[in-house]
Scaffold this active site. Structure first.
Site, PDB file in Angstrom:
ATOM      1  N   SER A 181      26.622  53.683 -14.919  1.00  0.00           N
ATOM      2  CA  SER A 181      26.705  52.898 -16.322  1.00  0.00           C
ATOM      3  C   SER A 181      28.080  52.108 -16.578  1.00  0.00           C
ATOM      4  CB  SER A 181      26.177  53.824 -17.273  1.00  0.00           C
ATOM      5  OG  SER A 181      26.302  53.134 -18.394  1.00  0.00           O
ATOM      6  N   SER A 182      27.941  51.081 -17.137  1.00  0.00           N
ATOM      7  CA  SER A 182      29.175  50.377 -17.707  1.00  0.00           C
ATOM      8  C   SER A 182      29.492  50.918 -19.067  1.00  0.00           C
ATOM      9  CB  SER A 182      28.914  49.183 -17.688  1.00  0.00           C
ATOM     10  OG  SER A 182      27.785  48.622 -18.646  1.00  0.00           O
ATOM     11  N   SER A 218      -1.804  23.064  21.335  1.00  0.00           N
ATOM     12  CA  SER A 218      -1.943  22.568  19.920  1.00  0.00           C
ATOM     13  C   SER A 218      -1.044  23.533  19.166  1.00  0.00           C
ATOM     14  CB  SER A 218      -3.272  22.428  19.234  1.00  0.00           C
ATOM     15  OG  SER A 218      -3.082  22.280  17.870  1.00  0.00           O
ATOM     16  N   THR A 219      -0.593  23.028  18.038  1.00  0.00           N
ATOM     17  CA  THR A 219       0.251  24.057  16.930  1.00  0.00           C
ATOM     18  C   THR A 219      -1.072  25.119  16.570  1.00  0.00           C
ATOM     19  OG1 THR A 219       1.767  22.354  16.066  1.00  0.00           O
ATOM     20  CG2 THR A 219       1.120  24.182  14.661  1.00  0.00           C
ATOM     21  N   ASN A 220      -2.301  24.584  16.578  1.00  0.00           N
ATOM     22  CA  ASN A 220      -3.143  25.617  16.087  1.00  0.00           C
ATOM     23  C   ASN A 220      -3.475  26.685  16.956  1.00  0.00           C
ATOM     24  OD1 ASN A 220      -3.106  23.417  14.042  1.00  0.00           O
ATOM     25  ND2 ASN A 220      -5.086  22.723  14.668  1.00  0.00           N
ATOM     26  N   LYS A 261      27.785  58.999 -15.938  1.00  0.00           N
ATOM     27  CA  LYS A 261      26.231  58.988 -15.365  1.00  0.00           C
ATOM     28  C   LYS A 261      26.406  58.353 -14.082  1.00  0.00           C
ATOM     29  CE  LYS A 261      22.029  56.964 -17.431  1.00  0.00           C
ATOM     30  NZ  LYS A 261      21.559  56.222 -16.189  1.00  0.00           N
ATOM     31  N   THR A 271       3.121  23.016  12.109  1.00  0.00           N
ATOM     32  CA  THR A 271       3.264  22.090  13.473  1.00  0.00           C
ATOM     33  C   THR A 271       4.937  21.657  13.649  1.00  0.00           C
ATOM     34  OG1 THR A 271       1.311  20.694  12.987  1.00  0.00           O
ATOM     35  CG2 THR A 271       3.197  19.731  13.748  1.00  0.00           C
TER      36      THR A 271
END
Length: 470
Positions: free
Chosen positions: A321-322, A143-145, A327, A104
């Site tokens: 990778s840290s 209608s919203t519907n 890698k 709605t």
């Protein structure tokens, strides 16, 4: 700093301040106040806003034809709708994608913007709804519907077309790699075990072909979305809609969009029915499953680089990778996998929401809408990312692939027609026991000449399967 100005509007629940410059009104303002769920608004999805403007324009022209609204008001509302379709005033569509009320708030957001803009066009101020009102004029015979599900359907059709455009680009990228790698011999695998030789080109063409199958499946399921329930109003009985509204409105929407829409044969059935969404979501899920499987294959084929398959190289996009220097991870297939997981999960949400409908309406359509539009936003983004940042830059390690073919037990199957099953079994057993390669053992036992053996294992020979299906 200039003080923000407001106007006062009222509804069933009383008065509320609305920003003076806003085209939306009191009911939209309540939705702003009530729903802070997804933090995604209608205006974040332009096709959604355009779709509801088309639906409202079709209703305006239907009501004009049926004599329900004057030409002056119809002209003003039609201009407002066309401006929205052209991209104007989208910032006024501010309702959260996830909401209560079965949509709605979405319908009233559109009604208020159209009515306020129509008032301006006719020379009046915003909020002077005696000239053009959100409910009496913008929502006349509706209608919203019926508006909300029709809007969803049109939105999905528009987004499906875009999805297929992006899918075709990805398919083309795989085909280009299929052509580029057509002379690279490699081992095929089943159950992660060596199977028989093939070419890397065949592998990439298979990726293209399996995705291409999904275009027809998407369109087949999208076709279900072309039946609409406009004119059914609240529960499908057509209360407050002029006689003839459903058929005329479907015709008007078809003319406006260039797509064919038809009115449902039983609007009481069509109003709560969410079957088309379930089917279309299933098609999206099927695409996601295939796309994710392909990404799994790409990650596996690129595994290593020293201790994995290392058959292909994915473009390096970020340090991996840290803690581990050097890698590099397959981040683009990984993010595509995760997108696919989201689509697969959304399908479950859509299924549950569809099942949760009760009697003459399914109030859970907002979450269905949000999930489907999210799918149709994420998938094209992921496919473009995969194509641009991964597929286009893939290279193949030709010598590595050939080395594995020569060392594999699996190639004995390809040699079976030439050396016989008994000899093939003997060679396979010896290779397993000694660690030697089938290629070398066949030459050692003088079962085939090197020229004949290389010819059997040539890409041209491996492409025979493609000739068989032509």
């Amino acid at each position: 700093m200039e003080e923000k100005k407001f106007r006062v509007e009222s509804d069933l629940l009383g008065e509320l301040q609305v920003p003076e410059e806003a085209y939306y009104g009191v009911q939209t303002q309540r939705a702003i106040n009530n729903y802070h769920i997804s933090r995604k608004r209608m205006c974040d999805y332009p096709d959604y806003v355009v779709a509801i403007a088309y639906v409202k324009l079709a209703a305006v022209e239907t009501n004009r034809q049926l004599g329900e609204i004057s030409d002056e008001v119809a002209d003003a509302m039609a201009q407002a709708c066309r401006e929205i379709i052209a991209g104007k005033m989208h910032e006024n569509f501010v309702t959260d994608m996830v909401q209560g009320g079965a949509g709605t708030s979405v319908n009233m957001n559109a009604n208020e913007v159209i009515a306020n803009r129509a008032c301006e066009i006719m020379g009046h101020k915003k909020g002077e709804f005696q000239y053009c009102a959100p409910n009496d004029h913008a929502n006349c015979g509706q209608s919203t519907n019926d508006v909300y599900p029709t809007t969803i359907r049109l939105t999905l059709i528009l987004l499906n077309k875009k999805l297929i455009e992006h899918l075709n680009l990805l398919i083309d990228a795989f085909r280009k790699k299929g052509e580029e790698f057509k002379n690279v011999i490699k081992m095929g695998r089943t159950q992660l075990q060596d199977a028989v030789p093939m070419t890397s080109g065949q592998e990439f063409n298979a990726f293209a072909n399996t995705l291409e199958e999904e275009i027809a499946n998407l369109n087949r399921n999208a076709a279900l979305l072309h039946e609409i329930n406009m004119g059914g109003t609240a529960i499908g009985t057509g209360l407050n809609a002029a006689p003839g509204f459903p058929k005329i409105c479907a015709q008007k929407l078809s003319e406006l969009t260039g797509m064919e829409f038809v009115a449902g044969t039983d609007l009481v059935e069509a109003t709560p029915d969410t079957g088309a969404y379930v089917s279309y979501s299933s098609a999206l899920k099927r695409l996601a499953v295939k796309l994710s499987k392909i990404c799994n294959d790409l990650r596996l084929l690129a595994s290593g680089p020293r201790c994995g398959l290392n058959e292909i190289n994915l473009p390096p996009m970020a340090p991996g990778s840290s803690i581990m220097p050097g890698k590099v991870n397959p981040v683009i297939p990984e993010v595509t996998n995760q997108t696919c997981f989201k689509v697969i999960g959304n399908d479950t949400t859509i299924m549950i929401a569809a099942e949760a409908g009760q009697l003459q309406l399914n109030v859970m359509e907002p979450i269905i809408t949000e999930c489907l539009i999210e799918d149709l936003t994420w998938l094209p983004n992921a496919m473009d990312t995969l194509r641009e940042k991964c597929i286009d830059g893939i290279t193949v390690n030709k010598e590595r692939c050939l080395e594995m073919v020569k060392h594999s037990i699996g190639i004995v199957t390809a040699l079976n027609p030439y050396i016989g099953y008994k000899n093939s079994t003997k060679i396979a057993k010896e290779a397993l026991e000694t660690g030697g390669s089938v290629y070398d053992l066949v030459l050692d036992h003088k079962l085939l000449s090197k020229e004949k053996l290389d010819a059997i294992l040539s890409p041209e020979h491996m492409l025979k399967s493609e000739e068989l299906v032509k």
